[in-house]
Design a protein around this motif. Sequence first.
Motif, PDB file in Angstrom:
ATOM      1  N   ASP A 129       0.803  -1.163   0.076  1.00  0.00           N
ATOM      2  CA  ASP A 129       0.011   0.034   0.179  1.00  0.00           C
ATOM      3  C   ASP A 129       0.847   1.349   0.157  1.00  0.00           C
ATOM      4  O   ASP A 129       0.986   1.751   0.933  1.00  0.00           O
ATOM      5  N   LEU A 130       1.255   1.521  -1.337  1.00  0.00           N
ATOM      6  CA  LEU A 130       2.149   2.851  -1.471  1.00  0.00           C
ATOM      7  C   LEU A 130       1.039   3.909  -1.409  1.00  0.00           C
ATOM      8  O   LEU A 130       0.178   4.079  -2.276  1.00  0.00           O
ATOM      9  N   ASP A 131       1.284   5.083  -0.758  1.00  0.00           N
ATOM     10  CA  ASP A 131       0.450   6.338  -0.680  1.00  0.00           C
ATOM     11  C   ASP A 131       1.193   7.259  -1.323  1.00  0.00           C
ATOM     12  O   ASP A 131       2.545   7.458  -0.979  1.00  0.00           O
ATOM     13  N   THR A 132       0.595   8.168  -2.250  1.00  0.00           N
ATOM     14  CA  THR A 132       1.579   9.143  -2.953  1.00  0.00           C
ATOM     15  C   THR A 132       1.078  10.421  -2.839  1.00  0.00           C
ATOM     16  O   THR A 132      -0.227  10.786  -2.476  1.00  0.00           O
ATOM     17  N   PHE A 133       1.708  11.412  -2.794  1.00  0.00           N
ATOM     18  CA  PHE A 133       1.639  13.033  -2.825  1.00  0.00           C
ATOM     19  C   PHE A 133       2.151  13.622  -4.107  1.00  0.00           C
ATOM     20  O   PHE A 133       3.288  13.383  -4.501  1.00  0.00           O
ATOM     21  N   THR A 134       1.209  14.099  -4.807  1.00  0.00           N
ATOM     22  CA  THR A 134       1.541  14.993  -6.016  1.00  0.00           C
ATOM     23  C   THR A 134       0.868  16.151  -6.171  1.00  0.00           C
ATOM     24  O   THR A 134       0.024  16.396  -6.031  1.00  0.00           O
ATOM     25  N   GLY A 135       1.827  17.374  -6.413  1.00  0.00           N
ATOM     26  CA  GLY A 135       1.224  18.587  -6.378  1.00  0.00           C
ATOM     27  C   GLY A 135       1.954  19.850  -6.828  1.00  0.00           C
ATOM     28  O   GLY A 135       3.253  19.479  -6.981  1.00  0.00           O
ATOM     29  N   LEU A 136       1.514  20.875  -7.158  1.00  0.00           N
ATOM     30  CA  LEU A 136       2.358  22.083  -7.663  1.00  0.00           C
ATOM     31  C   LEU A 136       2.827  22.722  -6.368  1.00  0.00           C
ATOM     32  O   LEU A 136       2.280  22.797  -5.088  1.00  0.00           O
ATOM     33  N   ILE A 137       3.945  23.346  -6.441  1.00  0.00           N
ATOM     34  CA  ILE A 137       4.749  24.257  -5.297  1.00  0.00           C
ATOM     35  C   ILE A 137       5.297  25.387  -5.995  1.00  0.00           C
ATOM     36  O   ILE A 137       5.403  25.401  -7.222  1.00  0.00           O
ATOM     37  N   ASN A 138       5.335  26.367  -5.287  1.00  0.00           N
ATOM     38  CA  ASN A 138       6.256  27.673  -5.519  1.00  0.00           C
ATOM     39  C   ASN A 138       5.719  28.406  -6.824  1.00  0.00           C
ATOM     40  O   ASN A 138       6.326  29.129  -7.375  1.00  0.00           O
ATOM     41  N   THR A 139       4.398  28.229  -6.922  1.00  0.00           N
ATOM     42  CA  THR A 139       3.870  29.268  -7.922  1.00  0.00           C
ATOM     43  C   THR A 139       3.381  30.564  -7.419  1.00  0.00           C
ATOM     44  O   THR A 139       3.118  31.589  -8.169  1.00  0.00           O
ATOM     45  N   GLY A 140       3.213  30.621  -5.917  1.00  0.00           N
ATOM     46  CA  GLY A 140       2.820  31.985  -5.435  1.00  0.00           C
ATOM     47  C   GLY A 140       1.472  32.163  -5.538  1.00  0.00           C
ATOM     48  O   GLY A 140       0.860  33.158  -5.200  1.00  0.00           O
ATOM     49  N   ILE A 141       0.527  31.140  -6.021  1.00  0.00           N
ATOM     50  CA  ILE A 141      -0.888  31.073  -6.139  1.00  0.00           C
ATOM     51  C   ILE A 141      -1.279  30.102  -5.216  1.00  0.00           C
ATOM     52  O   ILE A 141      -1.208  29.070  -5.222  1.00  0.00           O
ATOM     53  N   GLY A 142      -2.385  30.713  -4.137  1.00  0.00           N
ATOM     54  CA  GLY A 142      -2.667  29.984  -3.201  1.00  0.00           C
ATOM     55  C   GLY A 142      -3.676  28.878  -3.404  1.00  0.00           C
ATOM     56  O   GLY A 142      -3.708  27.834  -2.923  1.00  0.00           O
ATOM     57  N   THR A 143      -4.290  28.974  -4.676  1.00  0.00           N
ATOM     58  CA  THR A 143      -5.323  27.982  -5.152  1.00  0.00           C
ATOM     59  C   THR A 143      -4.602  26.899  -5.732  1.00  0.00           C
ATOM     60  O   THR A 143      -5.041  25.705  -6.189  1.00  0.00           O
ATOM     61  N   LEU A 144      -3.178  27.069  -6.075  1.00  0.00           N
ATOM     62  CA  LEU A 144      -2.445  25.943  -6.606  1.00  0.00           C
ATOM     63  C   LEU A 144      -1.511  25.308  -5.913  1.00  0.00           C
ATOM     64  O   LEU A 144      -1.113  24.034  -5.959  1.00  0.00           O
ATOM     65  N   ASP A 145      -0.724  26.022  -4.970  1.00  0.00           N
ATOM     66  CA  ASP A 145       0.468  25.582  -4.236  1.00  0.00           C
ATOM     67  C   ASP A 145      -0.152  24.591  -3.094  1.00  0.00           C
ATOM     68  O   ASP A 145      -0.961  24.934  -2.447  1.00  0.00           O
TER      69      ASP A 145
END
Length: 286
Positions: A129-145
């Motif tokens: 059971d591998l759990d993964t984290f994927t996401g955007l960082i360092n854009t400066g946009i609160g709805t993305l980071d």
Amino acid sequence: MEENITYKPFAYIDQYSPAERTTVYYNTEKTLAVKKNDCSYGTAGNLVTLTAPANKFVSTESVAEADEQAQAWLTANAQAYANNTGICSIRTTAWRGENPSCVLEPSTTLLPFDYMIIKYKWALGAGVDLDTFTGLINTGIGTLDNKWVGFGLGSEVPASALAQNSYAMWGGDETDKTGVETCLINFKKIKEDYSTLNHIQVRMAGVWWDSKNTGNIDVEITTYLGGTMEKVGKDIVNNNGQQVQQLNFSKNVSIQGKRLTIDQVTNIGYINYSNNLSTANVVINY
């Protein structure tokens, strides 16, 4: 080494002569890039692009049908063409794991693309059971980071968006001794909605929920140009576009735990995307 197949050049494609006064349609130019895959141990093949030029395939139905013929020819011939014409080079060396072992990595520079599919894969003996984290960082946009997708984190950014309208999407949870977790990063949509972003950075991370054994996983990154994206079961697929590249990286996920935060799990690496060039570099951390 994987088996080669015979490349079929245009000179040997069956010719078609439509009946007089029949309306015909011809294909547009199509390309497919694959890596030479018959290199000896310790070397890696380069990426080779096969082109189906315009007006080589004919249809009495539509341009789209002629394009399908061109794409089918590329799919049938691209690997043999790459193996016949590509070159093998010494691969760069990296080190992984708590007790480092040598890992040979392919090139990490990507060709221009619109969509990226990231698959985290583990085989029997790696863990459960591998759990993964994927996401955007360092854009400066609160709805993305730092809006992660993965188990207990969310399935889409923004929430409830369809694949074509999402910035990031997770296919779903896999809890077995072997498995694949799939994520989409929709760079096309991000660029459309945030055109002033010059660079887009994605972070990948993981943790074993149930148990860890060797901890070794593979990260498969596939890019597509054009078409649309769709979630099908726990997979995310491209429809009517063109696969540009597929790269595989080895990584050791050394941490096991439940309900951990992004700062407590194993950092896998980053994708650094250039908005101006529509291409990216992949950096796997060791």
